[in-house]
Design an enzyme around this catalytic site. Structure first.
Site, PDB file in Angstrom:
ATOM      1  N   SER A 250       0.644  -1.246  -0.128  1.00 36.16           N
ATOM      2  CA  SER A 250       0.004   0.134   0.067  1.00 36.16           C
ATOM      3  C   SER A 250       0.933   1.108  -0.123  1.00 36.16           C
ATOM      4  O   SER A 250       1.669   1.730  -0.884  1.00 36.16           O
ATOM      5  CB  SER A 250      -0.875   0.207   1.363  1.00 36.16           C
ATOM      6  OG  SER A 250      -1.753   0.949   1.191  1.00 36.16           O
ATOM      7  N   ASP A 347      -9.375  -4.466  -5.892  1.00 35.26           N
ATOM      8  CA  ASP A 347      -8.946  -3.631  -5.021  1.00 35.26           C
ATOM      9  C   ASP A 347      -9.703  -2.385  -5.101  1.00 35.26           C
ATOM     10  O   ASP A 347      -9.542  -1.717  -6.092  1.00 35.26           O
ATOM     11  CB  ASP A 347      -7.402  -3.237  -5.206  1.00 35.26           C
ATOM     12  CG  ASP A 347      -6.880  -2.646  -4.006  1.00 35.26           C
ATOM     13  OD1 ASP A 347      -7.383  -1.676  -3.263  1.00 35.26           O
ATOM     14  OD2 ASP A 347      -5.586  -2.502  -3.688  1.00 35.26           O
ATOM     15  N   HIS A 380      -7.642  -5.207  -1.242  1.00 34.57           N
ATOM     16  CA  HIS A 380      -6.540  -4.403  -0.570  1.00 34.57           C
ATOM     17  C   HIS A 380      -6.340  -5.065   0.497  1.00 34.57           C
ATOM     18  O   HIS A 380      -7.239  -5.653   1.266  1.00 34.57           O
ATOM     19  CB  HIS A 380      -6.953  -2.951  -0.210  1.00 34.57           C
ATOM     20  CG  HIS A 380      -5.944  -2.206  -0.124  1.00 34.57           C
ATOM     21  ND1 HIS A 380      -5.090  -1.544  -1.309  1.00 34.57           N
ATOM     22  CD2 HIS A 380      -5.563  -1.314   0.905  1.00 34.57           C
ATOM     23  CE1 HIS A 380      -4.054  -0.778  -0.736  1.00 34.57           C
ATOM     24  NE2 HIS A 380      -4.379  -0.590   0.698  1.00 34.57           N
TER      25      HIS A 380
END
Length: 417
Positions: A250, A347, A380
């Protein structure tokens, strides 16, 4: 959009970004007119953190306020995507089919950059989230809270087997995510570092400074400081100072990519001691953000607004160079280190288009291998919540890093001969 700066020991005040000579009272009035509730929360948290004695204990309030701003911008899309996935009658079968494709997709992607050693037994998918196995994963934690710099937050954990061979082991530096407002090594990267430590690597998992109390580029400065520390000191723990790979998830994926593409660039490490070696031998970005400038979609517009208000605390219209220099996609070049980018098509926080565009730019100019693994349906933070994909992804990253290390060792041996 205005920024906050600590002034003195006990208070903060809002300041504008321009260099005009507006009286202080007028500047504050302008801020009061433009500020939103989130701005007040951030200002109060930064001010409280400036208080003597108790200030440092109140810094988590700033992180919580900043995370609230981030969540406000991303939560609606995340909830919508989650609801669609769970309540769509066809979603259960679709998710099952996507998970079943994981090993085949990874194998095919790796064959584009690795010519051999892919006849491996891929780990079976697990029903439980990887976080449930954190105690087992942490069995390879060798030393905790090692200082890699002079600041209180510049700490790292060392992961390695107790029975490392005599020769130096390759090194992996892990950069955790957290939307640039949370940079803790706790809970993140455990499955990956446990796997690589089992393969004989030395892994370093770092903390770094975060917004709103530390504005950009403090985050990058800390990452580069950790790289320089590894280059100079990791042999104390059995690591090879001549081979350091960097991996991030991330926001950590963004920082890892940016550090890898700006190695030893004086402009991007002005706060480091002269002569610091911040080069890396390989980069792995996992569901990372690679462009801080693009505002072509509503999601990207919200993201840039978050950067303006919380992380950079400058307006992109007035300081475009700051955002451009913070974008890994703006730094791609022919001499980039080998890259592996991992992203999921499901995501909803950082859409997969970010990864695709970044990989296309890298492949167009880089002379080193550029691998890309696009996991069908993965969301994610899948490496903490999705047991069906995490083991296979960790295996793939290990194969890629070992491939780069082996080739680097062969080149070194040829040079010696």
């Amino acid at each position: 959009m205005l920024s906050f700066s600590r002034v003195g020991a006990g208070y903060s005040r809002a300041v504008t970004e321009s260099n005009d000579a507006l009286p202080s009272l007028l500047r504050q009035a302008q801020w009061l007119l433009r500020a939103r509730p989130a701005d007040y929360m951030l200002a109060m948290s930064v001010a409280s953190a400036s208080l003597p004695v108790v200030g440092k204990h109140l810094e988590p309030l700033g992180a919580a306020a900043a995370m609230g701003v981030w969540g406000y911008r991303h939560l609606p899309e995340f909830l919508t995507a989650t609801a669609r996935a769970w309540f769509d009658p066809t979603s259960v079968d679709a998710r099952r089919e996507q998970r079943a494709q994981t090993n085949a997709v990874i194998d095919a992607a790796l064959r584009e950059v690795i010519a051999r050693d892919l006849d491996v037994e891929w780990p079976a998918p697990q029903r439980v989230p990887p976080l449930w196995n954190m105690r087992e994963h942490r069995r390879h934690v060798h030393r905790t809270s090692v200082r890699y710099g002079p600041l209180p937050s510049q700490l790292l954990d060392v992961w390695r087997r107790d029975d490392l061979p005599a020769e130096p082991a390759p090194v992996l530096l892990f950069v955790p995510g957290g939307a640039w407002v949370h940079g803790s090594r706790m809970l993140q990267g455990y499955a990956l570092m446990s796997h690589l430590a089992e393969l004989g690597w030395v892994c370093l998992s770092i903390d770094y400074r975060v917004a709103p109390h530390h504005v950009w580029p403090a985050h990058l400065t800390d990452v580069k400081t950790a790289i320089a520390w590894a280059r100079a000191n990791v042999d104390r723990f059995g690591g090879d100072r001549d081979f350091v790979a960097i991996v991030g998830t991330s926001a950590g994926g963004h920082l890892a990519a940016l550090a890898g593409l700006t190695a030893n660039n004086p402009e991007m490490q002005a706060e480091l001691p002269e002569g610091s070696d911040t080069s890396v031998d390989a980069v792995v970005g996992i569901y990372g953000r690679y462009d801080w400038v693009d505002r072509s979609t509503p999601e990207r517009e919200r993201f840039v607004n978050f950067l303006e208000r919380v992380v950079v605390r400058r307006r992109i219209d007035k300081h475009p160079e700051i955002f451009r220099k913070a974008s890994p996609i703006a730094w791609v070049h022919a001499d980039a280190p080998p890259f592996l980018v991992v992203h999921g098509t499901g995501d909803s926080v950082i859409p997969v288009a970010q990864a695709r565009a970044f990989v296309d730019e890298l492949r167009a100019v880089s002379e080193a291998p550029v691998g890309y693994i696009e996991l069908p349906g993965a969301g994610h933070a899948f490496d903490m919540t999705d047991g069906a994909r995490t083991g296979a992804a960790a295996t793939a990253i290990g194969l890629f890093c070992n491939h780069v290390h082996r080739n680097r060792s062969l080149i070194g041996a040829k040079q010696v001969i």
